[in-house]
Design a protein around this motif. Structure first.
Motif, PDB file in Angstrom:
ATOM      1  N   TYR A 235      -7.769   5.265   6.436  1.00 15.48           N
ATOM      2  CA  TYR A 235      -7.207   4.034   6.960  1.00 15.48           C
ATOM      3  C   TYR A 235      -8.230   2.916   6.776  1.00 15.48           C
ATOM      4  CZ  TYR A 235      -3.824   7.241   8.970  1.00 15.48           C
ATOM      5  OH  TYR A 235      -2.861   8.211   9.121  1.00 15.48           O
ATOM      6  N   PRO A 236      -7.832   1.655   6.922  1.00 15.07           N
ATOM      7  CA  PRO A 236      -8.761   0.552   6.653  1.00 15.07           C
ATOM      8  C   PRO A 236     -10.103   0.658   7.357  1.00 15.07           C
ATOM      9  CG  PRO A 236      -6.542  -0.310   6.888  1.00 15.07           C
ATOM     10  CD  PRO A 236      -6.465   1.158   7.214  1.00 15.07           C
ATOM     11  N   VAL A 237     -10.112   1.101   8.621  1.00 16.77           N
ATOM     12  CA  VAL A 237     -11.371   1.182   9.361  1.00 16.77           C
ATOM     13  C   VAL A 237     -12.302   2.246   8.783  1.00 16.77           C
ATOM     14  CG1 VAL A 237     -10.644   2.892  11.083  1.00 16.77           C
ATOM     15  CG2 VAL A 237     -12.319   1.131  11.707  1.00 16.77           C
ATOM     16  N   ASP A 238     -11.747   3.186   8.010  1.00 17.56           N
ATOM     17  CA  ASP A 238     -12.549   4.257   7.417  1.00 17.56           C
ATOM     18  C   ASP A 238     -13.151   3.859   6.069  1.00 17.56           C
ATOM     19  OD1 ASP A 238     -11.718   5.991   9.538  1.00 17.56           O
ATOM     20  OD2 ASP A 238      -9.835   6.320   8.460  1.00 17.56           O
ATOM     21  N   LEU A 239     -12.697   2.744   5.509  1.00 16.16           N
ATOM     22  CA  LEU A 239     -13.161   2.302   4.198  1.00 16.16           C
ATOM     23  C   LEU A 239     -14.332   1.340   4.337  1.00 16.16           C
ATOM     24  CD1 LEU A 239      -9.651   1.672   2.588  1.00 16.16           C
ATOM     25  CD2 LEU A 239     -11.079   3.723   2.400  1.00 16.16           C
ATOM     26  N   ALA A 240     -15.277   1.439   3.419  1.00 16.97           N
ATOM     27  CA  ALA A 240     -16.478   0.606   3.479  1.00 16.97           C
ATOM     28  C   ALA A 240     -16.126  -0.871   3.352  1.00 16.97           C
ATOM     29  CB  ALA A 240     -17.447   1.006   2.371  1.00 16.97           C
ATOM     30  N   CYS A 241     -16.692  -1.677   4.232  1.00 12.52           N
ATOM     31  CA  CYS A 241     -16.490  -3.126   4.195  1.00 12.52           C
ATOM     32  C   CYS A 241     -17.692  -3.777   4.863  1.00 12.52           C
ATOM     33  CB  CYS A 241     -15.197  -3.513   4.908  1.00 12.52           C
ATOM     34  SG  CYS A 241     -14.839  -5.276   4.849  1.00 12.52           S
ATOM     35  N   GLN A 242     -18.551  -4.397   4.061  1.00 16.80           N
ATOM     36  CA  GLN A 242     -19.786  -4.967   4.576  1.00 16.80           C
ATOM     37  C   GLN A 242     -19.672  -6.453   4.895  1.00 16.80           C
ATOM     38  OE1 GLN A 242     -22.301  -2.903   5.252  1.00 16.80           O
ATOM     39  NE2 GLN A 242     -21.066  -1.220   4.435  1.00 16.80           N
ATOM     40  N   ASP A 243     -18.619  -7.090   4.391  1.00 16.54           N
ATOM     41  CA  ASP A 243     -18.499  -8.537   4.550  1.00 16.54           C
ATOM     42  C   ASP A 243     -17.035  -8.903   4.761  1.00 16.54           C
ATOM     43  OD1 ASP A 243     -18.096 -11.408   3.100  1.00 16.54           O
ATOM     44  OD2 ASP A 243     -20.091 -11.266   3.990  1.00 16.54           O
ATOM     45  N   TYR A 244     -16.786  -9.960   5.516  1.00 16.78           N
ATOM     46  CA  TYR A 244     -15.414 -10.364   5.801  1.00 16.78           C
ATOM     47  C   TYR A 244     -14.657 -10.763   4.539  1.00 16.78           C
ATOM     48  CZ  TYR A 244     -16.582 -10.215  10.737  1.00 16.78           C
ATOM     49  OH  TYR A 244     -16.961  -9.778  11.983  1.00 16.78           O
TER      50      TYR A 244
ATOM     51  N   PRO B  22       0.705  -1.274   7.189  1.00 16.72           N
ATOM     52  CA  PRO B  22       1.460  -1.498   8.433  1.00 16.72           C
ATOM     53  C   PRO B  22       0.492  -1.642   9.606  1.00 16.72           C
ATOM     54  CG  PRO B  22       2.291   0.420   7.235  1.00 16.72           C
ATOM     55  CD  PRO B  22       1.011   0.032   6.577  1.00 16.72           C
ATOM     56  N   ILE B  23       0.868  -2.433  10.590  1.00 18.69           N
ATOM     57  CA  ILE B  23       0.004  -2.651  11.746  1.00 18.69           C
ATOM     58  C   ILE B  23      -0.401  -1.323  12.382  1.00 18.69           C
ATOM     59  CG2 ILE B  23      -0.101  -3.605  14.077  1.00 18.69           C
ATOM     60  CD1 ILE B  23      -0.339  -5.697  11.923  1.00 18.69           C
ATOM     61  N   GLY B  24       0.552  -0.398  12.489  1.00 15.91           N
ATOM     62  CA  GLY B  24       0.254   0.892  13.106  1.00 15.91           C
ATOM     63  C   GLY B  24      -0.828   1.663  12.384  1.00 15.91           C
ATOM     64  N   GLU B  25      -0.888   1.543  11.052  1.00 21.65           N
ATOM     65  CA  GLU B  25      -1.902   2.255  10.281  1.00 21.65           C
ATOM     66  C   GLU B  25      -3.269   1.583  10.382  1.00 21.65           C
ATOM     67  OE1 GLU B  25      -0.819   3.160   6.287  1.00 21.65           O
ATOM     68  OE2 GLU B  25       1.094   4.078   6.849  1.00 21.65           O
ATOM     69  N   VAL B  26      -3.277   0.267  10.548  1.00 19.83           N
ATOM     70  CA  VAL B  26      -4.552  -0.438  10.705  1.00 19.83           C
ATOM     71  C   VAL B  26      -5.249   0.009  11.986  1.00 19.83           C
ATOM     72  CG1 VAL B  26      -5.661  -2.701  10.896  1.00 19.83           C
ATOM     73  CG2 VAL B  26      -3.660  -2.426   9.428  1.00 19.83           C
ATOM     74  N   LEU B  27      -4.467   0.429  12.968  1.00 17.60           N
ATOM     75  CA  LEU B  27      -5.025   0.849  14.253  1.00 17.60           C
ATOM     76  C   LEU B  27      -5.393   2.330  14.285  1.00 17.60           C
ATOM     77  CD1 LEU B  27      -2.570  -1.070  16.603  1.00 17.60           C
ATOM     78  CD2 LEU B  27      -4.922  -1.695  16.057  1.00 17.60           C
ATOM     79  N   LYS B  28      -5.289   3.013  13.140  1.00 18.03           N
ATOM     80  CA  LYS B  28      -5.594   4.442  13.091  1.00 18.03           C
ATOM     81  C   LYS B  28      -6.914   4.709  12.377  1.00 18.03           C
ATOM     82  CE  LYS B  28      -0.814   6.151  13.201  1.00 18.03           C
ATOM     83  NZ  LYS B  28       0.201   6.969  12.494  1.00 18.03           N
TER      84      LYS B  28
ATOM     85  N   SER C  69       0.810  -1.217   0.000  1.00 18.81           N
ATOM     86  CA  SER C  69       0.000   0.000   0.000  1.00 18.81           C
ATOM     87  C   SER C  69       0.838   1.260   0.000  1.00 18.81           C
ATOM     88  CB  SER C  69      -0.900   0.025   1.235  1.00 18.81           C
ATOM     89  OG  SER C  69      -0.141   0.269   2.380  1.00 18.81           O
ATOM     90  N   ARG C  70       0.207   2.353  -0.377  1.00 18.64           N
ATOM     91  CA  ARG C  70       0.759   3.687  -0.208  1.00 18.64           C
ATOM     92  C   ARG C  70      -0.115   4.385   0.827  1.00 18.64           C
ATOM     93  NH1 ARG C  70       3.638   1.236  -3.056  1.00 18.64           N
ATOM     94  NH2 ARG C  70       4.690   1.890  -4.960  1.00 18.64           N
ATOM     95  N   GLN C  71       0.489   5.095   1.744  1.00 16.15           N
ATOM     96  CA  GLN C  71      -0.281   5.756   2.788  1.00 16.15           C
ATOM     97  C   GLN C  71      -1.157   6.842   2.184  1.00 16.15           C
ATOM     98  OE1 GLN C  71       2.037   7.191   6.009  1.00 16.15           O
ATOM     99  NE2 GLN C  71       0.322   8.114   7.076  1.00 16.15           N
ATOM    100  N   GLY C  72      -2.435   6.874   2.567  1.00 24.00           N
ATOM    101  CA  GLY C  72      -3.354   7.872   2.069  1.00 24.00           C
ATOM    102  C   GLY C  72      -4.028   8.578   3.218  1.00 24.00           C
ATOM    103  N   SER C  73      -5.108   9.302   2.910  1.00 23.55           N
ATOM    104  CA  SER C  73      -5.795  10.072   3.934  1.00 23.55           C
ATOM    105  C   SER C  73      -6.784   9.223   4.715  1.00 23.55           C
ATOM    106  CB  SER C  73      -6.526  11.253   3.288  1.00 23.55           C
ATOM    107  OG  SER C  73      -7.430  10.794   2.293  1.00 23.55           O
TER     108      SER C  73
END
Length: 255
Positions: free
Chosen positions: A16-25, A99-105, A10-14
């Motif tokens: 983070y994963p938790v901010d992106l839509a995800c309806q299913d595992y 990165p793990i740190g970004e997943v937690l942001k 990935s490239r860091q953007g504005s």
């Protein structure tokens, strides 16, 4: 962990994963079934914040089961160091390595304080905090205690502060099954796990979560806490018994 293939970095953007839509595992890593021949990553190495470089190769990619034994068979693709597959440095989410740190942001200002775990990505973050951060990355030397992987229906809250997930707690609700074998159920609400990340400790956050647990169960006359109990958590329970303590008064609705 079971191994898998090369995937793009990935490239860091504005966002983070938790901010992106995800309806299913299954949306977490839709390309995970593809082999290296089907993917053409621009970057073959991953730069860890510590400065170490981990090559994105089949040998360094494995699967982490998201839920505990008997739960849905959903998994996460994880990039780990060559020498130790427990040392996870990144997750493959939404078609990228993070990165793990970004997943937690989070970039959402609405995520602040204690929030109930509801979304797919919040379940991922609860897993990370419980199994990777507490279980490996921030586990004290000689510590033998560990948390079981949260179930798919685990009731928990994540503590958000300054755009990061800094802690969590989980509850075994009254009436919920103790396990999948005996048929026994909890006779009272039980505070099962509590964790605050190292950098944010000694700021009263664990007591804040303990108080939140008590106030959210204010209609219950008796509450439980799972064993073993850490020294700091034991100190918090002492405050609960002290009628002169602000924590006691808050938990019992006294001014």
């Amino acid at each position: 962990m079971d191994t898998s293939g090369d995937l793009p970095v990935s490239r860091q953007g504005s966002f983070y994963p938790v901010d992106l839509a995800c309806q299913d595992y299954h949306e977490l890593n839709p390309d995970s079934h593809k082999g290296p021949e089907s993917l053409h990553p621009d970057t073959k190495t991953f730069s860890h914040p510590s400065g170490a470089e981990v090559h994105v190769t089949q040998d360094n990619v494995g699967r982490l089961m998201l839920f505990g034994e008997g739960g849905p068979p959903h998994s996460l693709l994880a990039l780990h160091t060559p020498a130790d597959e427990t040392q996870v440095v990144a997750l493959y989410l939404h078609g990228k390595w993070w990165p793990i740190g970004e997943v937690l942001k989070t970039s959402s200002k609405s995520r602040h304080g204690l929030l109930i775990v509801q979304s797919v990505m919040e379940r991922v973050i609860l897993f990370l905090l419980s199994q990777i951060i507490f279980g490996v990355m921030e586990k004290p030397l000689g510590e033998s205690m560990y948390f079981s992987a949260p179930s798919a229906l685990e009731y928990g809250k994540i503590l958000w502060q300054d755009g990061e997930a800094v802690g969590f707690y989980t509850i075994k609700k009254k009436g919920s099954l103790c396990d999948g074998c005996t048929g026994q159920s909890y006779l009272l609400p039980v505070l099962d796990t509590v964790f605050v990340r190292t950098h944010w400790r000694r700021n009263g956050l664990a007591l804040q979560m303990l108080q939140d647990f008590c106030t959210s169960m204010s209609k219950e006359s008796v509450l439980g806490i799972s064993r073993p109990v850490s020294t700091s958590m034991y100190g918090g329970t002492v405050h609960l018994k002290d009628k002169e303590s602000p924590l006691y008064r808050n938990c019992h609705g006294q001014n």
